[in-house]
Design an enzyme around this catalytic site. Structure first.
Site, PDB file in Angstrom:
ATOM      1  N   LYS A 206     -75.349  -6.861 -57.083  1.00 17.72           N
ATOM      2  CA  LYS A 206     -74.961  -5.575 -56.499  1.00 17.72           C
ATOM      3  C   LYS A 206     -73.447  -5.541 -56.219  1.00 17.72           C
ATOM      4  CE  LYS A 206     -75.984  -2.722 -52.483  1.00 17.72           C
ATOM      5  NZ  LYS A 206     -76.491  -2.859 -51.100  1.00 17.72           N
TER       6      LYS A 206
ATOM      7  N   HIS B 166     -68.392  -3.198 -56.999  1.00 10.41           N
ATOM      8  CA  HIS B 166     -66.993  -3.483 -56.668  1.00 10.41           C
ATOM      9  C   HIS B 166     -66.134  -4.042 -57.797  1.00 10.41           C
ATOM     10  CE1 HIS B 166     -67.739  -2.469 -52.517  1.00 10.41           C
ATOM     11  NE2 HIS B 166     -68.766  -3.307 -52.482  1.00 10.41           N
TER      12      HIS B 166
ATOM     13  N   LYS C 208     -72.124   7.590 -51.349  1.00  5.29           N
ATOM     14  CA  LYS C 208     -71.543   6.493 -50.561  1.00  5.29           C
ATOM     15  C   LYS C 208     -70.159   6.943 -50.093  1.00  5.29           C
ATOM     16  CE  LYS C 208     -70.599   1.530 -50.617  1.00  5.29           C
ATOM     17  NZ  LYS C 208     -70.742   0.253 -51.350  1.00  5.29           N
ATOM     18  N   PRO C 209     -69.858   6.869 -48.782  1.00  4.03           N
ATOM     19  CA  PRO C 209     -68.623   7.489 -48.269  1.00  4.03           C
ATOM     20  C   PRO C 209     -67.335   6.827 -48.743  1.00  4.03           C
ATOM     21  CG  PRO C 209     -70.142   6.964 -46.462  1.00  4.03           C
ATOM     22  CD  PRO C 209     -70.732   6.360 -47.699  1.00  4.03           C
ATOM     23  N   VAL C 210     -67.297   5.487 -48.768  1.00  3.40           N
ATOM     24  CA  VAL C 210     -66.084   4.754 -49.158  1.00  3.40           C
ATOM     25  C   VAL C 210     -66.496   3.577 -50.032  1.00  3.40           C
ATOM     26  CG1 VAL C 210     -63.977   3.618 -48.361  1.00  3.40           C
ATOM     27  CG2 VAL C 210     -65.139   5.240 -46.851  1.00  3.40           C
ATOM     28  N   ASN C 211     -65.789   3.358 -51.111  1.00  2.00           N
ATOM     29  CA  ASN C 211     -66.059   2.183 -51.939  1.00  2.00           C
ATOM     30  C   ASN C 211     -64.790   1.760 -52.678  1.00  2.00           C
ATOM     31  OD1 ASN C 211     -68.297   0.390 -53.094  1.00  2.00           O
ATOM     32  ND2 ASN C 211     -67.231   1.074 -54.934  1.00  2.00           N
ATOM     33  N   THR C 212     -64.581   0.454 -52.730  1.00  2.00           N
ATOM     34  CA  THR C 212     -63.390  -0.099 -53.364  1.00  2.00           C
ATOM     35  C   THR C 212     -63.763  -0.831 -54.646  1.00  2.00           C
ATOM     36  OG1 THR C 212     -62.398  -0.376 -51.187  1.00  2.00           O
ATOM     37  CG2 THR C 212     -61.425  -1.663 -52.999  1.00  2.00           C
TER      38      THR C 212
ATOM     39  N   LYS D  85     -66.302  -8.052 -39.902  1.00  2.00           N
ATOM     40  CA  LYS D  85     -66.379  -6.934 -38.973  1.00  2.00           C
ATOM     41  C   LYS D  85     -67.697  -6.927 -38.207  1.00  2.00           C
ATOM     42  CE  LYS D  85     -64.922  -3.641 -42.002  1.00  2.00           C
ATOM     43  NZ  LYS D  85     -64.595  -2.274 -42.445  1.00  2.00           N
TER      44      LYS D  85
ATOM     45  N   ARG E 247     -62.789   7.546 -51.821  1.00  2.00           N
ATOM     46  CA  ARG E 247     -63.187   8.125 -50.533  1.00  2.00           C
ATOM     47  C   ARG E 247     -63.751   9.520 -50.769  1.00  2.00           C
ATOM     48  NH1 ARG E 247     -62.104   6.621 -45.330  1.00  2.00           N
ATOM     49  NH2 ARG E 247     -60.816   4.959 -46.153  1.00  2.00           N
TER      50      ARG E 247
ATOM     51  N   HIS F 222     -70.435  -8.819 -50.260  1.00  2.00           N
ATOM     52  CA  HIS F 222     -70.068  -7.643 -49.460  1.00  2.00           C
ATOM     53  C   HIS F 222     -68.544  -7.573 -49.424  1.00  2.00           C
ATOM     54  CE1 HIS F 222     -69.555  -5.310 -45.639  1.00  2.00           C
ATOM     55  NE2 HIS F 222     -68.768  -6.297 -45.266  1.00  2.00           N
TER      56      HIS F 222
HETATM   57  P1  PAX Z   1     -73.019  -3.768 -47.837  1.00  4.24           P
HETATM   58  O1  PAX Z   1     -74.352  -3.088 -47.854  1.00  4.24           O
HETATM   59  O2  PAX Z   1     -72.123  -3.590 -46.662  1.00  4.24           O
HETATM   60  O3  PAX Z   1     -73.212  -5.344 -48.041  1.00  4.24           O
HETATM   61  P2  PAX Z   1     -70.874  -3.065 -49.674  1.00  4.24           P
HETATM   62  O4  PAX Z   1     -69.997  -4.198 -49.279  1.00  4.24           O
HETATM   63  O5  PAX Z   1     -70.979  -2.732 -51.106  1.00  4.24           O
HETATM   64  O6  PAX Z   1     -72.376  -3.285 -49.205  1.00  4.24           O
HETATM   65  P3  PAX Z   1     -78.257  -6.091 -48.598  1.00  4.24           P
HETATM   66  O7  PAX Z   1     -79.390  -7.022 -48.861  1.00  4.24           O
HETATM   67  O8  PAX Z   1     -77.710  -5.455 -49.841  1.00  4.24           O
HETATM   68  O9  PAX Z   1     -78.496  -5.117 -47.503  1.00  4.24           O
HETATM   69  N1  PAX Z   1     -73.857  -9.356 -46.173  1.00  4.24           N
HETATM   70  C1  PAX Z   1     -72.997  -8.869 -45.290  1.00  4.24           C
HETATM   71  N2  PAX Z   1     -72.697  -7.606 -44.932  1.00  4.24           N
HETATM   72  C2  PAX Z   1     -71.755  -7.453 -43.957  1.00  4.24           C
HETATM   73  N3  PAX Z   1     -71.081  -8.492 -43.354  1.00  4.24           N
HETATM   74  C3  PAX Z   1     -71.372  -9.746 -43.706  1.00  4.24           C
HETATM   75  N4  PAX Z   1     -70.730 -10.748 -43.107  1.00  4.24           N
HETATM   76  C4  PAX Z   1     -72.359  -9.972 -44.696  1.00  4.24           C
HETATM   77  N5  PAX Z   1     -72.855 -11.104 -45.234  1.00  4.24           N
HETATM   78  C5  PAX Z   1     -73.755 -10.704 -46.132  1.00  4.24           C
HETATM   79  C6  PAX Z   1     -73.905  -5.865 -49.165  1.00  4.24           C
HETATM   80  C7  PAX Z   1     -74.815  -7.011 -48.746  1.00  4.24           C
HETATM   81  O10 PAX Z   1     -74.026  -8.066 -48.139  1.00  4.24           O
HETATM   82  C8  PAX Z   1     -74.768  -8.600 -47.058  1.00  4.24           C
HETATM   83  C9  PAX Z   1     -75.385  -7.362 -46.447  1.00  4.24           C
HETATM   84  O11 PAX Z   1     -76.472  -7.709 -45.626  1.00  4.24           O
HETATM   85  C10 PAX Z   1     -75.843  -6.598 -47.689  1.00  4.24           C
HETATM   86  O12 PAX Z   1     -77.112  -7.077 -48.092  1.00  4.24           O
HETATM   87  O13 PAX Z   1     -68.765  -0.914 -45.194  1.00  4.24           O
HETATM   88  C11 PAX Z   1     -69.803  -0.144 -45.733  1.00  4.24           C
HETATM   89  C12 PAX Z   1     -69.726  -0.226 -47.246  1.00  4.24           C
HETATM   90  O14 PAX Z   1     -68.527   0.398 -47.714  1.00  4.24           O
HETATM   91  C13 PAX Z   1     -67.758  -0.515 -48.477  1.00  4.24           C
HETATM   92  C14 PAX Z   1     -68.209  -1.885 -48.086  1.00  4.24           C
HETATM   93  C15 PAX Z   1     -69.682  -1.656 -47.767  1.00  4.24           C
HETATM   94  O15 PAX Z   1     -70.460  -1.704 -48.945  1.00  4.24           O
HETATM   95  P4  PAX Z   1     -68.640  -1.185 -43.650  1.00  4.24           P
HETATM   96  O16 PAX Z   1     -68.391   0.112 -43.049  1.00  4.24           O
HETATM   97  O17 PAX Z   1     -69.965  -1.795 -43.246  1.00  4.24           O
HETATM   98  O18 PAX Z   1     -67.502  -2.142 -43.540  1.00  4.24           O
HETATM   99  N6  PAX Z   1     -66.310  -0.347 -48.269  1.00  4.24           N
HETATM  100  C16 PAX Z   1     -65.833  -0.060 -47.035  1.00  4.24           C
HETATM  101  C17 PAX Z   1     -65.455  -0.500 -49.351  1.00  4.24           C
HETATM  102  O19 PAX Z   1     -65.881  -0.792 -50.495  1.00  4.24           O
HETATM  103  N7  PAX Z   1     -64.109  -0.325 -49.158  1.00  4.24           N
HETATM  104  C18 PAX Z   1     -63.600  -0.031 -47.938  1.00  4.24           C
HETATM  105  O20 PAX Z   1     -62.351   0.122 -47.805  1.00  4.24           O
HETATM  106  C19 PAX Z   1     -64.492   0.101 -46.835  1.00  4.24           C
HETATM  107  C20 PAX Z   1     -63.975   0.429 -45.471  1.00  4.24           C
END
Ligand code: PAX
Length: 121
Positions: free
Chosen positions: A7, A12, A41-45, A66, A85, A118
């Site tokens: 994922k 990403h 999805k509101p924000v993604n990098t 965080k 965004r 993540h």
């Molecule tokens: P996620 O759902 O947060 O994490 P993302 O990074 O793509 O996805 P599953 O089984 O999928 O639920 N995991 C963790 N998450 C958070 N913190 C820690 N330490 C951690 N360790 C493991 C994906 C999976 O990683 C696991 C977590 O349980 C998930 O498992 O950001 C929200 C989203 O926006 C992106 C990053 C996040 O998506 P927020 O607000 O929680 O920080 N995002 C955000 C981004 O891409 N760019 C940005 O600038 C910001 C602000």
């Protein structure tokens, strides 16, 4: 490969985009990578570096994420990224994004296999 790592790559990684993204980049990529299916999805990098270089971030020292967990790691060098965004007033299923290219250090959370799962910042 475990689903978290898969994922992360889907959401990403965009290693092979060589040029600066055009203004439609996020609209196309957020849809193509399935981040507009149930909701917008509101924000993604997206990260435009090799998977090898991004995985290597997991070898940096552990720092606090965080959410309070300690499995985060910060890249040593700045990386080419594009932030997507959601624009104000954009409504599912018509998710519209602002595309913002940048160069900065990124922070990822890694799992027990030392692969990113993540994006923390
Ligand atoms: P996620 O759902 O947060 O994490 P993302 O990074 O793509 O996805 P599953 O089984 O999928 O639920 N995991 C963790 N998450 C958070 N913190 C820690 N330490 C951690 N360790 C493991 C994906 C999976 O990683 C696991 C977590 O349980 C998930 O498992 O950001 C929200 C989203 O926006 C992106 C990053 C996040 O998506 P927020 O607000 O929680 O920080 N995002 C955000 C981004 O891409 N760019 C940005 O600038 C910001 C602000």
């Amino acid at each position: 490969q475990e689903s978290g790592a898969r994922k992360f790559k889907q959401q990403h990684m965009d290693s092979n985009s060589r040029h600066l993204p055009n203004s439609n980049y996020c609209n196309k990529m957020m849809k193509k990578r399935k981040m507009t299916v149930d909701a917008c999805k509101p924000v993604n990098t997206f990260v435009h570096e090799s998977l090898t270089d991004v995985k290597a971030i997991c070898n940096q020292r552990n720092i606090r994420c965080k959410n309070g967990q300690n499995n985060c790691h910060k890249s040593r060098s700045s990386m080419r990224v594009t932030d997507c965004r959601l624009t104000n007033g954009s409504r599912h299923p018509n998710c519209k994004y602002r595309t913002s290219p940048a160069k900065r250090q990124i922070i990822v959370a890694c799992d027990k296999n030392r692969v990113p799962v993540h994006l923390d910042a």
